[in-house]
Scaffold this motif. Structure first.
Motif, mmCIF file in Angstrom:
data_model
loop_
_atom_site.group_PDB
_atom_site.id
_atom_site.type_symbol
_atom_site.label_atom_id
_atom_site.label_comp_id
_atom_site.label_asym_id
_atom_site.label_seq_id
_atom_site.Cartn_x
_atom_site.Cartn_y
_atom_site.Cartn_z
ATOM 1 N N HIS A 76 0.720 -1.159 0.027
ATOM 2 C CA HIS A 76 0.046 0.073 -0.015
ATOM 3 C C HIS A 76 0.875 1.250 -0.113
ATOM 4 O O HIS A 76 1.960 1.227 0.682
ATOM 5 C CB HIS A 76 -0.927 0.184 1.158
ATOM 6 C CG HIS A 76 -0.531 0.212 2.515
ATOM 7 N ND1 HIS A 76 0.229 1.199 3.281
ATOM 8 C CD2 HIS A 76 -0.222 -1.035 3.463
ATOM 9 C CE1 HIS A 76 0.518 0.944 4.450
ATOM 10 N NE2 HIS A 76 0.321 -0.563 4.380
ATOM 11 N N MET A 106 4.504 1.568 4.539
ATOM 12 C CA MET A 106 5.499 0.412 4.312
ATOM 13 C C MET A 106 5.999 0.699 2.819
ATOM 14 O O MET A 106 6.046 0.041 1.895
ATOM 15 C CB MET A 106 4.643 -1.188 4.068
ATOM 16 C CG MET A 106 3.349 -0.843 3.049
ATOM 17 S SD MET A 106 2.642 -2.270 2.538
ATOM 18 C CE MET A 106 3.941 -2.897 1.546
ATOM 19 N N GLU A 140 -4.676 2.004 4.881
ATOM 20 C CA GLU A 140 -4.685 2.338 6.133
ATOM 21 C C GLU A 140 -6.306 2.858 6.557
ATOM 22 O O GLU A 140 -6.567 3.243 7.726
ATOM 23 C CB GLU A 140 -3.876 3.548 6.487
ATOM 24 C CG GLU A 140 -2.378 3.087 6.169
ATOM 25 C CD GLU A 140 -2.005 2.349 7.340
ATOM 26 O OE1 GLU A 140 -2.621 1.759 8.345
ATOM 27 O OE2 GLU A 140 -0.739 1.984 7.314
ATOM 28 N N GLU A 162 4.093 -6.070 3.632
ATOM 29 C CA GLU A 162 4.176 -5.568 5.003
ATOM 30 C C GLU A 162 5.193 -5.754 5.654
ATOM 31 O O GLU A 162 5.663 -6.934 5.719
ATOM 32 C CB GLU A 162 2.828 -5.777 5.710
ATOM 33 C CG GLU A 162 1.342 -5.274 5.200
ATOM 34 C CD GLU A 162 0.965 -3.868 5.425
ATOM 35 O OE1 GLU A 162 1.895 -3.244 6.363
ATOM 36 O OE2 GLU A 162 -0.086 -3.355 5.175
#
Ligand SMILES: [Zn+2]
Length: 382
Positions: A76, A106, A140, A162
């Motif tokens: 992401h 990340m 998020e 992640e």
């Protein structure tokens, strides 16, 4: 400096705070441009997909010389807010660590997975199959990016990069949000015969949830994730001190583990409310699911985690312990990929302070992550 670390710094320097979390924030558009540029420079075919207006996923592909299995890396590109940070977008390197918002969560995983494509492209390309580098928005908040991604892109396997401290995560919990409203009768505080206290009615709901949580946590636990659990997250009710409250509103969260059926939290609340109505016919309350995301699990013996273990063991030494297959408590986009039929694991760099005022990633671990993913790509895409 290693190209992966330069890219990481370039990504940290671009504000990509999620606009759904922080109204008025920068959003993902600018960092998406930086990523698209980096991927084009490597020679990838780059496509974008608006998950919402001005919120593009960026997907790069590297085709192998002959057809074969495909592998997706997914990360992401949004971050949480930066309140309390002094220089969130100023990537500082100190004592082997790189600091800044998104360094661990990340942009390090993004830099590592994009740089895999560069290493492969510069060393003769991919022999077979296809590598898909998927950079998605909004993890998020509500993961509209991953939801959109799986409507257009598929792969035979995926790694979500992640931060996992270079461990391989094969399971994580899901969550379900439920709201409950109790209904009372407003009345002057001096007139108990006319009033009915919605907040005290909610106390019965809370007592029931308390007992339910104890039962959940007494059940046998998942070997990697522990037990399911719940908590009351937000509550409000009442209008003023001298009146009986006519309503009370609760929002609760239930964390789920693999094997629990979707919608379980709303069903448990319904059962509780039915029992409370049976105990007291005047009890009035209703529950409703607000939002839910499923738990995720892939078998330890599945080909993908085993291939990742091999790739990690044959890359630069992983100190200090041998790599292990682990579970993560928090939800991730791997569940969306898994639900779309793409076997997925999580594997990413080492760091600390995600979502806090001092966030950093271990620079060496970014390179180890990249190198292990290069090995995995060569092994998987054939
Ligand atoms: Zn994250």
């Amino acid at each position: 400096m290693d190209r992966a670390l330069q890219l990481l710094k370039d990504l940290i320097a671009v504000d990509s705070v999620n606009t759904s979390l922080v109204p008025g924030a920068a959003g993902e558009a600018a960092v998406a441009l930086t990523i698209a540029e980096a991927m084009r420079a490597i020679g990838l075919t780059v496509e974008t997909q608006d998950a919402a207006p001005g919120r593009p996923n960026v997907v790069g592909t590297l085709e192998g010389r002959v057809p074969g299995r495909s592998l997706m890396f997914c990360g992401h590109i949004d971050t949480v807010g930066v309140t309390g940070m002094t220089a969130p977008f100023d990537p500082v390197e100190r004592n082997g660590r790189i600091y800044g918002r998104g360094s661990q969560d990340m942009k390090s995983g993004l830099a590592a997975m994009i740089d895999v494509a560069r290493v492969l492209a510069e060393s003769g390309g991919l022999a077979a199959g296809k590598l898909v580098i998927a950079c998605v928005v909004d993890e998020e908040h509500s993961s509209i990016g991953a939801d959109a991604l799986v409507t257009r892109w598929r792969a035979d396997a995926a790694v979500v990069t992640e931060p996992t401290d270079l461990q391989i995560a094969i399971a994580h919990k899901g969550f379900e949000w439920v709201e409950v409203e109790t209904e009372g009768v407003a009345a002057h505080g001096s007139r108990p015969r006319e009033g009915r206290d919605a907040i005290r009615l909610m106390a019965r709901v809370l007592a029931g949830l308390d007992a339910l949580d104890q039962r959940l946590q007494a059940r046998s636990s998942h070997p990697l994730l522990g037990t399911a659990s719940l908590h009351a997250s937000l509550i409000e009710g009442g209008r003023e001190l001298s009146s009986y409250p006519d309503r009370c509103h609760l929002q609760m969260e239930r964390r789920t583990i693999p094997g629990e059926a979707p919608g379980i939290a709303a069903r448990e609340v319904d059962e509780l409310l039915t029992r409370l109505r049976a105990d007291d016919p005047e009890f009035k309350g209703a529950g409703k699911e607000m939002f839910a995301r499923s738990p995720y699990e892939i078998g330890a013996s599945h080909e993908l985690p085993q291939a990742m273990l091999r790739a990690l063991r044959t890359s630069a030494p992983v100190a200090p312990d041998a790599p292990a297959l682990i579970g993560m408590s928090f939800w991730t986009d791997a569940a969306i990929l898994g639900d779309a039929g793409i076997p997925s694991i999580l594997f990413g760099p080492t760091g600390a302070g995600l979502h806090s005022v001092e966030e950093w990633v271990d620079a060496q671990s970014v390179l180890q992550c990249r190198d292990a993913l290069v090995n995995l790509s060569r092994d998987w895409c054939r």
